[in-house]
Design a protein around this motif. Structure first.
Motif, PDB file in Angstrom:
ATOM      1  N   ILE A 194      41.141  12.965 108.645  1.00  0.00           N
ATOM      2  CA  ILE A 194      41.699  13.689 109.787  1.00  0.00           C
ATOM      3  C   ILE A 194      41.668  12.799 111.026  1.00  0.00           C
ATOM      4  CG2 ILE A 194      41.000  15.976 108.934  1.00  0.00           C
ATOM      5  CD1 ILE A 194      38.716  15.829 111.108  1.00  0.00           C
ATOM      6  N   ASP A 195      42.426  13.192 112.029  1.00  0.00           N
ATOM      7  CA  ASP A 195      42.367  12.528 113.332  1.00  0.00           C
ATOM      8  C   ASP A 195      41.653  13.453 114.308  1.00  0.00           C
ATOM      9  OD1 ASP A 195      43.829  10.066 112.915  1.00  0.00           O
ATOM     10  OD2 ASP A 195      45.579  11.349 112.570  1.00  0.00           O
ATOM     11  N   THR A 196      40.511  13.034 114.818  1.00  0.00           N
ATOM     12  CA  THR A 196      39.898  13.751 115.927  1.00  0.00           C
ATOM     13  C   THR A 196      40.616  13.281 117.198  1.00  0.00           C
ATOM     14  OG1 THR A 196      38.215  12.178 116.682  1.00  0.00           O
ATOM     15  CG2 THR A 196      37.706  13.451 114.696  1.00  0.00           C
ATOM     16  N   PRO A 197      40.357  13.892 118.355  1.00  0.00           N
ATOM     17  CA  PRO A 197      40.954  13.371 119.590  1.00  0.00           C
ATOM     18  C   PRO A 197      40.537  11.929 119.895  1.00  0.00           C
ATOM     19  CG  PRO A 197      40.164  15.602 119.935  1.00  0.00           C
ATOM     20  CD  PRO A 197      39.685  15.187 118.588  1.00  0.00           C
TER      21      PRO A 197
ATOM     22  N   MET B 254      38.880   9.841 110.929  1.00  0.00           N
ATOM     23  CA  MET B 254      37.600   9.890 110.201  1.00  0.00           C
ATOM     24  C   MET B 254      37.764  10.552 108.849  1.00  0.00           C
ATOM     25  SD  MET B 254      35.399  13.128 111.791  1.00  0.00           S
ATOM     26  CE  MET B 254      34.134  13.051 110.520  1.00  0.00           C
ATOM     27  N   GLU B 255      36.814  10.261 107.971  1.00  0.00           N
ATOM     28  CA  GLU B 255      36.697  10.973 106.698  1.00  0.00           C
ATOM     29  C   GLU B 255      35.749  12.145 106.940  1.00  0.00           C
ATOM     30  OE1 GLU B 255      38.004  10.425 103.403  1.00  0.00           O
ATOM     31  OE2 GLU B 255      39.418   9.381 104.711  1.00  0.00           O
ATOM     32  N   ALA B 256      36.248  13.366 106.788  1.00  0.00           N
ATOM     33  CA  ALA B 256      35.454  14.539 107.131  1.00  0.00           C
ATOM     34  C   ALA B 256      35.269  15.446 105.918  1.00  0.00           C
ATOM     35  CB  ALA B 256      36.136  15.314 108.259  1.00  0.00           C
ATOM     36  N   PRO B 257      34.116  16.144 105.842  1.00  0.00           N
ATOM     37  CA  PRO B 257      33.860  17.020 104.687  1.00  0.00           C
ATOM     38  C   PRO B 257      34.737  18.262 104.705  1.00  0.00           C
ATOM     39  CG  PRO B 257      32.087  17.193 106.300  1.00  0.00           C
ATOM     40  CD  PRO B 257      32.983  16.095 106.777  1.00  0.00           C
ATOM     41  N   ILE B 258      35.133  18.680 103.501  1.00  0.00           N
ATOM     42  CA  ILE B 258      35.963  19.873 103.338  1.00  0.00           C
ATOM     43  C   ILE B 258      35.625  20.464 101.970  1.00  0.00           C
ATOM     44  CG2 ILE B 258      37.919  18.647 102.287  1.00  0.00           C
ATOM     45  CD1 ILE B 258      39.765  20.412 104.021  1.00  0.00           C
ATOM     46  N   LEU B 259      35.770  21.776 101.823  1.00  0.00           N
ATOM     47  CA  LEU B 259      35.446  22.411 100.547  1.00  0.00           C
ATOM     48  C   LEU B 259      36.302  21.853  99.419  1.00  0.00           C
ATOM     49  CD1 LEU B 259      35.023  26.148 101.591  1.00  0.00           C
ATOM     50  CD2 LEU B 259      33.212  24.588 100.868  1.00  0.00           C
ATOM     51  N   ALA B 260      35.670  21.620  98.278  1.00  0.00           N
ATOM     52  CA  ALA B 260      36.369  21.052  97.124  1.00  0.00           C
ATOM     53  C   ALA B 260      36.801  22.145  96.156  1.00  0.00           C
ATOM     54  CB  ALA B 260      35.449  20.066  96.406  1.00  0.00           C
ATOM     55  N   GLY B 261      37.798  21.844  95.345  1.00  0.00           N
ATOM     56  CA  GLY B 261      38.179  22.728  94.244  1.00  0.00           C
ATOM     57  C   GLY B 261      38.977  23.937  94.661  1.00  0.00           C
ATOM     58  N   LYS B 262      39.157  24.835  93.682  1.00  0.00           N
ATOM     59  CA  LYS B 262      39.939  26.047  93.928  1.00  0.00           C
ATOM     60  C   LYS B 262      39.191  27.002  94.842  1.00  0.00           C
ATOM     61  CE  LYS B 262      43.105  26.508  90.056  1.00  0.00           C
ATOM     62  NZ  LYS B 262      43.564  27.396  88.976  1.00  0.00           N
ATOM     63  N   LYS B 263      39.951  27.910  95.447  1.00  0.00           N
ATOM     64  CA  LYS B 263      39.366  28.884  96.362  1.00  0.00           C
ATOM     65  C   LYS B 263      38.367  29.797  95.627  1.00  0.00           C
ATOM     66  CE  LYS B 263      41.985  27.757  99.921  1.00  0.00           C
ATOM     67  NZ  LYS B 263      42.490  26.466  99.492  1.00  0.00           N
TER      68      LYS B 263
END
Length: 210
Positions: free
Chosen positions: A56-59, A63-72
């Motif tokens: 993602i781009d912060t202001p 950066m490489e940022a954590p996000i939930l993996a896999g299906k909902k």
């Protein structure tokens, strides 16, 4: 979530649970407190959800940022009282898929009778959280887990407000692979299968029925 039973002893959880137990609490108050306490419990039950990263781009920079993996995640309400817990989890995880298991308890045998089942697709690829305010005899909860496993679920957690020692033992016996998260392990069941000291019938208190 290695332990079979996790009792969330956070001060806010315990405070709100005391207000819910009080028979003088109104239907509207009970409903609001159930939603609030469910959010706090959901925070605990989702603690070990897998993460991956995304760019993602912060202001300031990329950066490489954590996000939930896999299906909902799949959220499954054990009707009817489980519906009171849906909103609390959905406010935290609005993208969750939702399913329903309809079971009622035969008052003579205390055994569960199924009348409805509708679950999201692809349960085998999802974390499945079954919700029901009360883990009493454990018979309905275990039957609901049976149905979810038959539908392909293999990563299931059970979220409840109150649990009895008898219900926890029943679940451990039939579904040792399903961790339970609750706000309180109460003393015992009475002869009618209600939790003591408990809070009465959660469905009746939530919906204003008798």
């Amino acid at each position: 979530m290695s332990d079979h039973l996790t009792v969330v002893d956070h001060p806010l959880v315990q405070h709100k649970l005391t207000l819910m137990r009080d028979k003088g609490t109104s239907t509207a108050g009970f409903r609001r407190l159930l939603r609030e306490i469910t959010q706090l419990l959901a925070y605990e039950i989702t603690r070990e959800m897998p993460l991956t990263t995304t760019t993602i781009d912060t202001p300031m920079e990329e950066m490489e940022a954590p996000i939930l993996a896999g299906k909902k995640l799949a959220l499954v309400s054990i009707l009817r009282a489980g519906n009171g817990m849906l909103d609390g989890v959905l406010e935290l995880i609005p993208s969750a898929r939702v399913g329903f298991v309809g079971l009622y308890r035969d008052e003579e045998t205390l055994q569960p009778v199924q009348y409805y089942f509708k679950a999201p697709e692809g349960l085998k690829d999802r974390l499945v959280i079954a919700v029901d305010p009360m883990l009493a005899t454990g018979n309905s909860s275990a039957a609901a887990i049976d149905l979810l496993k038959e539908a392909g679920a293999n990563d299931i957690r059970f979220l409840c407000l109150l649990a009895s020692p008898e219900g926890v033992e029943r679940m451990k016996e039939l579904h040792p692979d399903v961790p339970i998260v609750t706000a309180s392990l109460d003393r015992q069941l009475n002869e009618k299968g209600y939790i003591l000291p408990g809070l009465g019938d959660a469905g009746d208190r939530m919906f204003g029925t008798k």
